[in-house]
Design an enzyme around this catalytic site. Structure first.
Site, PDB file in Angstrom:
ATOM      1  N   GLU A 116       5.919 -57.872 -10.903  1.00 48.04           N
ATOM      2  CA  GLU A 116       4.968 -57.317  -9.933  1.00 48.04           C
ATOM      3  C   GLU A 116       5.623 -56.935  -8.608  1.00 48.04           C
ATOM      4  O   GLU A 116       5.202 -55.985  -7.950  1.00 48.04           O
ATOM      5  CB  GLU A 116       3.823 -58.311  -9.671  1.00 48.04           C
ATOM      6  CG  GLU A 116       2.833 -58.451 -10.815  1.00 48.04           C
ATOM      7  CD  GLU A 116       3.221 -59.460 -11.878  1.00 48.04           C
ATOM      8  OE1 GLU A 116       4.371 -59.938 -11.882  1.00 48.04           O
ATOM      9  OE2 GLU A 116       2.353 -59.790 -12.707  1.00 48.04           O
ATOM     10  N   GLY A 147       0.834 -59.359 -16.449  1.00 49.99           N
ATOM     11  CA  GLY A 147      -0.358 -59.974 -17.057  1.00 49.99           C
ATOM     12  C   GLY A 147      -0.110 -60.443 -18.481  1.00 49.99           C
ATOM     13  O   GLY A 147      -0.803 -61.333 -18.969  1.00 49.99           O
TER      14      GLY A 147
HETATM   15  N1  COA Z   1       0.360 -50.344 -17.801  1.00 50.56           N
HETATM   16  C1  COA Z   1       0.062 -49.131 -18.288  1.00 50.56           C
HETATM   17  N2  COA Z   1       0.838 -48.465 -19.144  1.00 50.56           N
HETATM   18  C2  COA Z   1       1.963 -49.068 -19.538  1.00 50.56           C
HETATM   19  C3  COA Z   1       2.355 -50.328 -19.078  1.00 50.56           C
HETATM   20  C4  COA Z   1       1.485 -50.984 -18.160  1.00 50.56           C
HETATM   21  N3  COA Z   1       1.744 -52.211 -17.687  1.00 50.56           N
HETATM   22  N4  COA Z   1       3.538 -50.656 -19.622  1.00 50.56           N
HETATM   23  C5  COA Z   1       3.886 -49.613 -20.428  1.00 50.56           C
HETATM   24  N5  COA Z   1       2.933 -48.650 -20.362  1.00 50.56           N
HETATM   25  C6  COA Z   1       2.912 -47.370 -21.068  1.00 50.56           C
HETATM   26  C7  COA Z   1       3.885 -46.376 -20.478  1.00 50.56           C
HETATM   27  O1  COA Z   1       3.310 -45.738 -19.337  1.00 50.56           O
HETATM   28  C8  COA Z   1       4.086 -45.443 -21.645  1.00 50.56           C
HETATM   29  O2  COA Z   1       2.943 -44.618 -21.747  1.00 50.56           O
HETATM   30  P1  COA Z   1       3.123 -43.010 -21.999  1.00 50.56           P
HETATM   31  O3  COA Z   1       3.846 -42.915 -23.320  1.00 50.56           O
HETATM   32  O4  COA Z   1       1.722 -42.514 -22.027  1.00 50.56           O
HETATM   33  O5  COA Z   1       3.947 -42.515 -20.866  1.00 50.56           O
HETATM   34  C9  COA Z   1       4.047 -46.373 -22.832  1.00 50.56           C
HETATM   35  O6  COA Z   1       3.370 -47.552 -22.400  1.00 50.56           O
HETATM   36  C10 COA Z   1       5.428 -46.780 -23.312  1.00 50.56           C
HETATM   37  O7  COA Z   1       6.131 -47.347 -22.213  1.00 50.56           O
HETATM   38  P2  COA Z   1       7.585 -46.837 -21.746  1.00 50.56           P
HETATM   39  O8  COA Z   1       7.752 -47.200 -20.320  1.00 50.56           O
HETATM   40  O9  COA Z   1       7.780 -45.408 -22.108  1.00 50.56           O
HETATM   41  O10 COA Z   1       8.506 -47.736 -22.681  1.00 50.56           O
HETATM   42  P3  COA Z   1       9.998 -48.197 -22.378  1.00 50.56           P
HETATM   43  O11 COA Z   1      10.510 -48.766 -23.638  1.00 50.56           O
HETATM   44  O12 COA Z   1      10.780 -47.110 -21.732  1.00 50.56           O
HETATM   45  O13 COA Z   1       9.867 -49.388 -21.294  1.00 50.56           O
HETATM   46  C11 COA Z   1       8.887 -51.363 -20.326  1.00 50.56           C
HETATM   47  C12 COA Z   1       9.205 -50.573 -21.621  1.00 50.56           C
HETATM   48  C13 COA Z   1       8.033 -52.561 -20.704  1.00 50.56           C
HETATM   49  C14 COA Z   1      10.192 -51.842 -19.682  1.00 50.56           C
HETATM   50  C15 COA Z   1       8.147 -50.450 -19.348  1.00 50.56           C
HETATM   51  O14 COA Z   1       7.051 -49.841 -20.019  1.00 50.56           O
HETATM   52  C16 COA Z   1       7.614 -51.142 -18.144  1.00 50.56           C
HETATM   53  O15 COA Z   1       8.347 -51.480 -17.247  1.00 50.56           O
HETATM   54  N6  COA Z   1       6.268 -51.374 -18.097  1.00 50.56           N
HETATM   55  C17 COA Z   1       5.593 -51.938 -16.978  1.00 50.56           C
HETATM   56  C18 COA Z   1       5.828 -53.408 -16.905  1.00 50.56           C
HETATM   57  C19 COA Z   1       5.180 -53.991 -15.662  1.00 50.56           C
HETATM   58  O16 COA Z   1       5.550 -53.704 -14.540  1.00 50.56           O
HETATM   59  N7  COA Z   1       4.181 -54.845 -15.892  1.00 50.56           N
HETATM   60  C20 COA Z   1       3.519 -55.536 -14.857  1.00 50.56           C
HETATM   61  C21 COA Z   1       2.391 -54.771 -14.331  1.00 50.56           C
HETATM   62  S1  COA Z   1       1.668 -55.643 -12.981  1.00 50.56           S
END
Ligand code: COA
Length: 261
Positions: A135, A112
């Protein structure tokens, strides 16, 4: 405007900066953040003093890391279409806004977040920006217009690749693919670039700017004849006081003073 919990707003001159402010969740878009975005954009539509909008994310790490996956457990086949359509409607509100909107992408723009950046009229990335539609890793597809706008911006073959692999695209690649207009060293420089672009646009005739937006958007609306939209928009411009002023200023070798009338 009601108290905003997830967005912070600041105005400098005639430029409104909207910061998605959920840094601990990498600025993920939950339902209330989307509702606040809708409310803010509805007010931008009514505010002639705002000549440009910047959307960015709080912190250095993320623009927006996607829709809030924490809310996904509530989704099922019955309610997901509405979820998608409501998100699409908010992003169309941004895309169709007559005030130019620039995304300053300061880190992850995933799911998003990438869709939000693509709904803006232009994008300026910091060097650490990462774009993607991951996604498929969750067994779903983008629902806020990502399949459409990514294809419009980077072409079908490249869009298929990123939509089906879920891979992230670095800022250099995004620049070379035309997904972003500019790449700057860091967030501050990207903000400066966005302000520079919006400053230039802010000096033009606002009605003409709004009609550029309508006419370009018409290219992608299959129910609309874009050439007809352009001709109608051209005619509308010619009926404005700003057109009289622009033509007179040229002849008199002076800077025009546009009023948006
Ligand atoms: N929705 C909800 N929470 C999210 C999020 C999302 N799309 N993306 C990140 N967060 C949260 C994590 O759960 C974490 O929360 P916590 O500390 O309470 O556990 C916090 O943000 C930090 O993210 P984290 O994953 O620990 O950081 P990272 O540096 O290891 O990784 C990303 C960064 C962006 C690679 C990883 O967060 C990720 O893959 N996020 C999802 C991306 C995604 O699939 N987006 C599309 C959704 S349809």
């Amino acid at each position: 405007m009601a108290d905003l919990q997830n967005l912070s707003l600041s105005t400098e001159g005639s430029i409104l900066t909207i910061t998605i402010n959920r840094e601990s969740k990498l600025n993920a878009l939950n339902t209330s953040t989307l509702a606040e975005l809708k409310e803010v954009f509805n007010s931008v539509y009514d505010d002639k003093d705002i000549k440009g909008v910047i959307i960015t994310g709080a912190g250095e790490k993320a623009f927006v890391a996607g829709a809030d996956i924490g809310e996904f457990s509530e989704l099922n086949e019955m309610n997901a279409r509405k979820f998608s359509e409501e998100g699409q409607e908010i992003f169309q509100l941004i895309e169709n806004c007559h005030t130019p909107v620039v995304a300053v992408v300061n880190g992850f723009a995933l799911g998003g977040g990438c869709e939000l950046a693509m709904a803006c009229h232009m994008r300026v990335a910091s060097a650490n920006a990462r774009f993607g539609q991951p996604e498929v890793n969750l067994g779903i597809i983008p629902g806020y217009g990502g399949t459409q706008r990514l294809t419009q911006l980077i072409g079908k073959g490249r869009a298929f690749e990123y939509l089906m692999t879920g891979d992230m695209m670095d800022a250099n690649t995004a620049l070379s693919y035309g997904l972003v207009n500019y790449m700057e060293a860091d967030k501050e420089a990207a903000m400066d670039k966005a302000i520079e672009i919006l400053g230039k646009i802010g000096a033009k005739a606002p009605i003409a700017i709004g009609l550029v937006i309508d006419s370009v958007n018409a290219v992608f609306n299959h129910d609309e004849n874009g050439y007809q939209t352009e001709a109608n928009a051209f005619a509308r411009c010619c009926g404005t006081e700003d057109f009289t002023e622009g033509a007179a200023a040229f002849m008199e070798k002076r800077t025009p003073e546009f009023k948006g009338e």
